[in-house]
Design a protein around this motif. Structure first.
Motif, short mmCIF file in Angstrom:
data_model
loop_
_atom_site.label_atom_id
_atom_site.label_comp_id
_atom_site.label_asym_id
_atom_site.label_seq_id
_atom_site.Cartn_x
_atom_site.Cartn_y
_atom_site.Cartn_z
N GLY A 55 0.81 -1.21 0.00
CA GLY A 55 0.00 0.00 0.00
C GLY A 55 0.84 1.25 0.00
O GLY A 55 0.46 2.26 -0.53
N ARG A 56 2.03 1.21 0.62
CA ARG A 56 2.92 2.35 0.62
C ARG A 56 4.34 1.84 0.57
O ARG A 56 4.64 0.79 1.12
N THR A 57 5.25 2.61 -0.04
CA THR A 57 6.63 2.21 -0.05
C THR A 57 7.28 2.58 1.26
O THR A 57 6.83 3.46 1.98
N ALA A 58 8.37 1.86 1.56
CA ALA A 58 9.10 2.17 2.79
C ALA A 58 9.63 3.59 2.76
O ALA A 58 9.73 4.25 3.79
N THR A 59 9.99 4.07 1.56
CA THR A 59 10.47 5.44 1.46
C THR A 59 9.40 6.43 1.84
O THR A 59 9.65 7.42 2.52
N ASP A 60 8.16 6.17 1.41
CA ASP A 60 7.06 7.07 1.78
C ASP A 60 6.91 7.16 3.28
O ASP A 60 6.72 8.23 3.85
N ILE A 61 6.99 5.99 3.93
CA ILE A 61 6.79 5.96 5.38
C ILE A 61 7.93 6.68 6.09
O ILE A 61 7.72 7.47 7.01
N ALA A 62 9.15 6.40 5.63
CA ALA A 62 10.29 7.03 6.28
C ALA A 62 10.29 8.53 6.07
O ALA A 62 10.61 9.31 6.96
N LEU B 286 -11.67 -7.52 4.18
CA LEU B 286 -11.80 -6.44 3.20
C LEU B 286 -10.80 -5.33 3.50
O LEU B 286 -10.73 -4.82 4.62
N THR B 287 -10.03 -4.96 2.48
CA THR B 287 -9.06 -3.88 2.59
C THR B 287 -9.17 -3.00 1.36
O THR B 287 -9.34 -3.51 0.24
N PHE B 288 -9.08 -1.70 1.57
CA PHE B 288 -9.16 -0.78 0.43
C PHE B 288 -8.31 0.45 0.72
O PHE B 288 -8.34 1.01 1.81
N ALA B 289 -7.54 0.86 -0.28
CA ALA B 289 -6.76 2.09 -0.23
C ALA B 289 -6.88 2.78 -1.58
O ALA B 289 -6.94 2.12 -2.62
N TYR B 290 -6.91 4.10 -1.57
CA TYR B 290 -7.01 4.87 -2.81
C TYR B 290 -5.62 5.02 -3.42
O TYR B 290 -4.95 6.03 -3.25
N GLY B 291 -5.16 4.01 -4.14
CA GLY B 291 -3.86 4.05 -4.80
C GLY B 291 -2.81 3.29 -4.02
O GLY B 291 -2.93 3.08 -2.80
N PRO B 292 -1.73 2.86 -4.69
CA PRO B 292 -0.71 2.02 -4.06
C PRO B 292 0.09 2.72 -2.99
O PRO B 292 0.71 2.06 -2.16
N PHE B 293 0.11 4.07 -2.97
CA PHE B 293 0.91 4.78 -1.99
C PHE B 293 0.06 5.30 -0.82
O PHE B 293 0.57 5.93 0.09
N SER B 294 -1.24 5.08 -0.87
CA SER B 294 -2.14 5.62 0.15
C SER B 294 -2.28 4.66 1.31
O SER B 294 -2.14 3.44 1.17
N GLU B 295 -2.55 5.21 2.49
CA GLU B 295 -2.85 4.39 3.64
C GLU B 295 -4.23 3.76 3.48
O GLU B 295 -5.13 4.38 2.90
N PRO B 296 -4.42 2.55 3.95
CA PRO B 296 -5.73 1.91 3.80
C PRO B 296 -6.84 2.69 4.50
O PRO B 296 -6.68 3.11 5.65
N VAL B 297 -7.93 2.88 3.81
CA VAL B 297 -9.11 3.48 4.44
C VAL B 297 -9.87 2.41 5.22
O VAL B 297 -10.40 2.66 6.29
N ILE B 298 -9.92 1.22 4.67
CA ILE B 298 -10.54 0.06 5.32
C ILE B 298 -9.51 -1.06 5.29
O ILE B 298 -8.89 -1.31 4.25
#
Length: 641
Positions: free
Chosen positions: A316-323, A365-377
């Motif tokens: 859902g997010r890259t490690a770089t995004d999180i860091a 059920l899991t959902f995020a708006y795009g591969p870099f977004s945090e999951p909404v559900i």
């Protein structure tokens, strides 16, 4: 995308356009010819011309330098054309990637990336190519010139130049991280404002101003801290420029007696000062400011524009995004409903000898708006038996509408599955119908609007019966019956919602999803509508707008990230603090909207019969907004009153 992978893609991009790169280098050599002659011609003009009493020779060397400037200007023009041949293909490739991701992954940030970030990448890439190329060829021309004048000059100029460039190179990675942290903070603030601004009326009605203001204040503070951290690294850039560009000038002046004593001529010393002051210092200044700002910015934008690694996309997010955000990935998704809460029994009207499958089954059920977004559900398990009335409640922006869209098949899960009456799949089917907050009504007859979800013509008696159940008989009469023409602009928001509700009531879908589809109705009209759906049979899922809707439900799902709870009203009041807060906020006064049946005749929401009862004015929309004709008893418009 990792830095190594980004560099590999960049190398492949340039290798595929090697002819353009060679052409760019060739014109850059012509352009840098003026750099070489800037100091060399000046030194020869002094040593062999003016200082030797030969003014003609001195003027000749200065003339040669002027011709080199003209040739360099022509080369600069050709350089821009070559840079454009590199930049425009990059822009086209990024646009294709953004559009593909936006369509494939339902990326909410695709519009921003297409209209803003792609142009940022294009402009910064062009700037980086120009300043990097200029520094390399300018430095080469200047150093060759210094060596031609007197190799001893290199001992004075090269060490501080290398030290300054090296110090600047060490700052590039920290600058990139802080630039990305700033961009992440800016996007989070924009997302927060995007959620808050359209929901100001709901925030005020729920008395949640303080909570929303606190969340917005936190994001503003995060962006401010990121901006300050980025600005502090600007000091290091100034130090790098001082060491690499200005210190050589000081050293040339300080060591002038020693240089002159060791065979360096006066003209060579003046030429060296010209090389450093007019060529190396401006080129280094452009490099530091260009790469320091645009370079880190380009690295961040390319990482966010390019497709993620498969493992990163799965997470859902890259490690770089999180860091870069300066924190670990928060747990914001929904958790499975408590296993010890018993499921509600189907209503008597829908019970059969063989129990039908659950109306809605959500499995991990899991959902995020795009591969870099945090999951909404995230990892939600839920089973809604056939015939259940389920209310979904929670703070604004927590994912209630997203959940109903997943149930309706309008969104595809990032992970897990959705099954409707035991049939897996996410595409919309006739098994379900979703009515959103902003009801869709089209120009045509009332019968066409109400029967939109039926393939056959709906009998008039059935239309009138549904209208009576939902309390819209007066609206039907005002429009001239089922054959009357509907003009959406002449209807209030509450009237449009009544038409949409009747449309869903007349459909054959056994699952009805109401996403705040009664928010423009008064409580009495909302209760009548929900009772009508209960008599209709089937399963009803409501994103609750008022506490009364939750009270009528068999089960309530409270959405609040990791504190998700599921149960009936009494159970949740006892064990769910958030639900108690929501019930208290719903039950308390709302500001600035006035209470229903206010002595001044101002209601917070539109009654089902507003246009004909002549007793109420709706406090809805910005001040001075013109309401539709017919809202007042005399048939006029509210206008600015």
């Amino acid at each position: 995308m990792s830095g190594e992978r980004m560099y590999r893609r960049g190398f492949r991009f340039l290798r595929a356009r090697w002819r353009v790169v060679v052409r760019l280098a060739a014109w850059s050599v012509l352009e840098s010819g003026q750099t070489f002659l800037t100091g060399f011609a000046l030194a020869r003009a002094l040593d062999a011309g003016f200082l030797a009493g030969r003014a003609t020779v001195g003027l000749g060397w200065l003339g040669a330098a002027a011709v080199a400037v003209i040739a360099g200007a022509y080369g600069t023009g050709r350089v821009y054309a070559a840079v454009a041949a590199l930049v425009e293909p990059l822009r086209d490739r990024l646009v294709r990637d953004v559009v593909d991701r936006g369509v494939r992954d339902a990326d909410r940030g695709a519009l921003s990336r297409l209209t803003q970030q792609v142009e940022i990448a294009r402009d910064t890439f062009a700037g980086i190519v120009m300043v990097s190329r200029s520094f390399v060829f300018t430095a080469a021309g200047a150093l060759i010139g210094l060596f031609s004048l007197a190799p001893l000059l290199l001992l004075v100029v090269v060490p501080p130049l290398v030290a300054g460039v090296g110090l600047f190179a060490l700052t590039l990675r920290p600058l990139t991280r802080r630039q990305e942290a700033f961009l992440v903070a800016d996007e989070e603030l924009a997302a927060q404002l995007g959620l808050v601004c359209p929901g100001l009326r709901d925030i005020t009605a729920a008395g949640a101003e303080d909570q929303v203001a606190a969340g917005t204040r936190e994001r503003i503070g995060a962006e401010q801290r990121a901006a300050r951290s980025l600005a502090r690294w600007g000091v290091v850039r100034v130090v790098s420029l001082t060491i690499g560009g200005q210190l050589p000038l000081v050293l040339l002046l300080a060591t002038a007696p020693w240089l002159l004593a060791h065979g360096v001529t006066a003209g060579a010393l003046v030429g060296a000062l010209a090389y450093v002051g007019q060529s190396l210092l401006p080129a280094l200044q452009n490099l530091i400011h260009g790469l320091g700002t645009s370079g880190s910015r380009l690295a961040v934008v390319l990482r966010r524009l390019s497709p993620a690694d498969p493992a990163a996309a799965e997470a859902g997010r890259t490690a770089t995004d999180i860091a870069a955000a300066g924190r670990s990935a928060p747990d914001t998704g929904l958790k499975p409903a408590p296993a010890d809460v018993p499921e509600p029994s189907p209503s008597a009207a829908t019970t059969t000898h063989s129990a039908p499958p659950a109306a809605v089954t959500l499995s991990h059920l899991t959902f995020a708006y795009g591969p870099f977004s945090e999951p909404v559900i995230e990892d939600l398990d839920l089973s809604v038996p056939h015939g259940t009335h389920l209310a979904i409640v929670g703070p604004s922006g927590i994912g209630k509408s997203t959940l109903t869209a997943l149930m309706a098949g309008l969104l595809e899960p990032t992970g897990g599955s959705v099954a409707i009456h035991g049939v897996p799949g996410t595409r919309p089917t006739q098994r379900r119908v979703l009515i959103p907050q902003e009801a869709y009504v089209f120009t045509g007859t009332l019968a066409e609007n109400l029967g939109q979800l039926r393939q056959e013509t709906v009998p008039e008696a059935e239309l009138l019966s549904t209208a009576a159940d939902l309390g819209m008989t007066a609206l039907v009469d005002r429009l001239g019956g089922p054959t009357g023409q509907v003009t959406p602009g002449n209807l209030s928001a509450g009237e449009r919602q009544l038409i949409a509700l009747a449309r869903a009531h007349l459909s054959y879908a056994p699952l009805v999803l109401l996403d705040e589809a009664t928010c423009h109705l008064d409580p009495e009209a909302e209760a009548r509508a929900e009772r009508a759906f209960a008599r209709r049979g089937g399963t009803l899922v409501v994103v609750a707008h008022r506490v009364s809707s939750a009270l009528r439900a068999d089960r309530v799902l409270v959405m609040d990230g990791s504190r998700t709870a599921y149960g009936d009203h009494a159970d949740l009041l006892e064990r769910c603090p958030l639900y108690r807060d929501l019930v208290g906020a719903w039950s308390g006064p709302s500001h600035p909207a006035l209470a229903l049946r206010d002595p001044d005749g101002v209601d917070a929401v539109a009654g089902a019969r507003l246009s004909r009862d002549g007793r109420h004015v709706v406090a809805y929309g910005p001040g001075g907004q013109v309401e539709t004709a017919g809202d007042l008893r005399d048939g006029g418009a509210v206008s600015g009153k």
